[in-house]
Design an enzyme around this catalytic site. Structure first.
Site, PDB file in Angstrom:
ATOM      1  N   GLU A 146      -5.202  -5.290  10.556  1.00 36.08           N
ATOM      2  CA  GLU A 146      -4.194  -4.255  10.775  1.00 36.08           C
ATOM      3  C   GLU A 146      -4.488  -3.527  12.083  1.00 36.08           C
ATOM      4  OE1 GLU A 146      -2.275  -3.000   6.813  1.00 36.08           O
ATOM      5  OE2 GLU A 146      -4.014  -1.745   7.140  1.00 36.08           O
ATOM      6  N   GLY A 164       2.936  -1.178   4.349  1.00 35.75           N
ATOM      7  CA  GLY A 164       2.939   0.250   4.050  1.00 35.75           C
ATOM      8  C   GLY A 164       4.369   0.728   3.821  1.00 35.75           C
ATOM      9  N   GLY A 165       4.977   1.288   4.871  1.00 34.72           N
ATOM     10  CA  GLY A 165       6.300   1.913   4.751  1.00 34.72           C
ATOM     11  C   GLY A 165       7.331   1.068   4.010  1.00 34.72           C
ATOM     12  N   GLY A 181       2.449   2.084  10.748  1.00 37.42           N
ATOM     13  CA  GLY A 181       3.363   3.214  10.578  1.00 37.42           C
ATOM     14  C   GLY A 181       4.044   3.654  11.868  1.00 37.42           C
ATOM     15  N   HIS A 222      -9.411   0.740   5.024  1.00 37.99           N
ATOM     16  CA  HIS A 222      -8.127   0.984   5.711  1.00 37.99           C
ATOM     17  C   HIS A 222      -8.364   1.911   6.899  1.00 37.99           C
ATOM     18  CE1 HIS A 222      -4.050   2.365   6.465  1.00 37.99           C
ATOM     19  NE2 HIS A 222      -3.648   1.286   5.825  1.00 37.99           N
ATOM     20  N   SER A 237       3.593  -2.320  10.341  1.00 33.74           N
ATOM     21  CA  SER A 237       5.054  -2.304  10.484  1.00 33.74           C
ATOM     22  C   SER A 237       5.714  -3.639  10.123  1.00 33.74           C
ATOM     23  CB  SER A 237       5.446  -1.857  11.895  1.00 33.74           C
ATOM     24  OG  SER A 237       4.945  -0.555  12.143  1.00 33.74           O
ATOM     25  N   GLU A 290      -6.818   4.374   7.962  1.00 32.01           N
ATOM     26  CA  GLU A 290      -6.678   5.812   7.656  1.00 32.01           C
ATOM     27  C   GLU A 290      -7.950   6.353   6.997  1.00 32.01           C
ATOM     28  OE1 GLU A 290      -2.924   5.479   5.587  1.00 32.01           O
ATOM     29  OE2 GLU A 290      -2.006   4.910   7.489  1.00 32.01           O
ATOM     30  N   ASN A 349       0.866  -1.187   0.000  1.00 34.83           N
ATOM     31  CA  ASN A 349       0.000   0.000   0.000  1.00 34.83           C
ATOM     32  C   ASN A 349       0.901   1.234   0.000  1.00 34.83           C
ATOM     33  OD1 ASN A 349      -1.784   2.068   0.560  1.00 34.83           O
ATOM     34  ND2 ASN A 349      -2.227   1.404   2.665  1.00 34.83           N
ATOM     35  N   TRP A 350       1.009   1.858  -1.159  1.00 37.04           N
ATOM     36  CA  TRP A 350       1.935   2.998  -1.284  1.00 37.04           C
ATOM     37  C   TRP A 350       1.417   4.244  -0.578  1.00 37.04           C
ATOM     38  CZ3 TRP A 350       4.222   3.428  -6.941  1.00 37.04           C
ATOM     39  CH2 TRP A 350       4.792   2.195  -7.305  1.00 37.04           C
ATOM     40  N   LYS A 351       0.146   4.268  -0.233  1.00 41.36           N
ATOM     41  CA  LYS A 351      -0.493   5.456   0.361  1.00 41.36           C
ATOM     42  C   LYS A 351      -0.266   6.675  -0.545  1.00 41.36           C
ATOM     43  CE  LYS A 351       0.249   3.414   4.852  1.00 41.36           C
ATOM     44  NZ  LYS A 351       0.109   3.583   6.271  1.00 41.36           N
TER      45      LYS A 351
HETATM   46  C1  PEP Z   1      -0.682   0.017   6.056  1.00 36.17           C
HETATM   47  O1  PEP Z   1      -0.802   1.207   5.873  1.00 36.17           O
HETATM   48  O2  PEP Z   1      -1.544  -0.750   5.590  1.00 36.17           O
HETATM   49  C2  PEP Z   1       0.455  -0.445   6.850  1.00 36.17           C
HETATM   50  C3  PEP Z   1       0.423  -1.649   7.301  1.00 36.17           C
HETATM   51  O3  PEP Z   1       1.488   0.450   7.040  1.00 36.17           O
HETATM   52  P1  PEP Z   1       2.914   0.138   7.720  1.00 36.17           P
HETATM   53  O4  PEP Z   1       3.442  -1.140   7.108  1.00 36.17           O
HETATM   54  O5  PEP Z   1       3.764   1.312   7.408  1.00 36.17           O
HETATM   55  O6  PEP Z   1       2.664  -0.033   9.194  1.00 36.17           O
END
Ligand code: PEP
Length: 251
Positions: free
Chosen positions: A168, A235-236, A174, A96, A214, A98, A9-11
């Protein structure tokens, strides 16, 4: 045996040329590996069409990060499921945390989006997860149950077979804090049990449940070794080809 599914997920990251670079790097790295899992990338809307062209001869599949549930019309700033299909998307992330917290999406809105995605031939990656406060108050399972039951309301068994669920925990997204493998496994097993009671043993056993929060190359292996963890929503660590590749290799 469920196949592992790793999604990135590039956000709201990567303009067009940065997206081209990252996709090209991933395509070339993956072509040198024997890949034993499904890989999905979810760039921002503005890069989907170009990503689709670059992914033409690759095993990597394309997903989007959101969509609206209406077909078309006066919904300024929104993107429909058929628009996503027309760019070559197969998957769409829905629910998600967010979207839930920053943009106020309710379980009911997410349910409408899941239905519209399925009707349009998109495969939803349906996210659920509790906040830190909810975990500390001991209501994790209640929250997950509400999100799963409401999010999947009136979804048929045939459609349920097309959905990926992503667990999640909001406190792990994040933040660099990962759920312990046991914490994650407990919730994954709970979700599978819930889907069994809502649908059938067969649908529950075949359901892909990803973990997100993470995930990095150095913790992916232990998380992905848990009985009910079938992949990762990243994500990251998906923004750099090397770290995303590290997670894919762990799978
Ligand atoms: C996400 O946004 O779905 C996520 C899991 O982010 P991160 O890996 O950065 O925690």
């Amino acid at each position: 045996m469920r196949r592992k599914v790793i999604a990135g997920n590039w956000k709201m990251n990567n303009d067009l040329s940065e997206s081209q670079n990252l996709i090209s790097h991933l395509v070339s790295s993956l072509s040198k590996e024997k890949v034993n899992c499904d890989v999905i990338v979810c760039p921002p809307f503005t890069s989907l069409s170009e990503a689709n062209s670059l992914l033409k001869n690759s095993v990597i599949k394309l997903g989007a990060q959101n969509m609206y549930f209406e077909e078309s019309g006066a919904f300024t700033g929104e993107i429909s499921a058929s628009m996503l299909k027309s760019t070559g998307c197969e998957y769409v992330i829905l629910g998600h945390s967010e979207r839930r917290t920053i943009f106020g999406e309710t379980d009911q809105v997410i349910n409408k989006k899941i239905k519209k995605a399925l009707q349009s031939g998109l495969l939803p990656i349906f996210c659920v997860g509790e906040t830190l406060q909810e975990r500390e108050s001991g209501v994790t399972n209640d929250i997950i149950k509400r999100q799963v039951v409401e999010g999947l309301k009136d979804i048929s068994s045939d459609d349920m077979k097309k959905i990926i669920v992503a667990y999640e925990p909001v406190w792990a997204i994040g933040t660099g804090k990962t759920a312990t493998p046991q914490q994650a496994e407990d919730v994954h097993a709970f979700i599978r049990g819930l889907v069994k009671s809502l649908y059938s043993n067969e649908i529950a056993e075949n359901l892909i449940i990803q973990y997100g929060g993470s995930v990095k190359p150095d913790n992916a292996n232990v998380l992905l070794s848990q009985a009910d963890i079938d992949g990762a929503l990243v994500g990251g660590a998906c923004l750099k080809a090397d770290s995303f590749m590290g997670i894919i290799k762990a799978a």
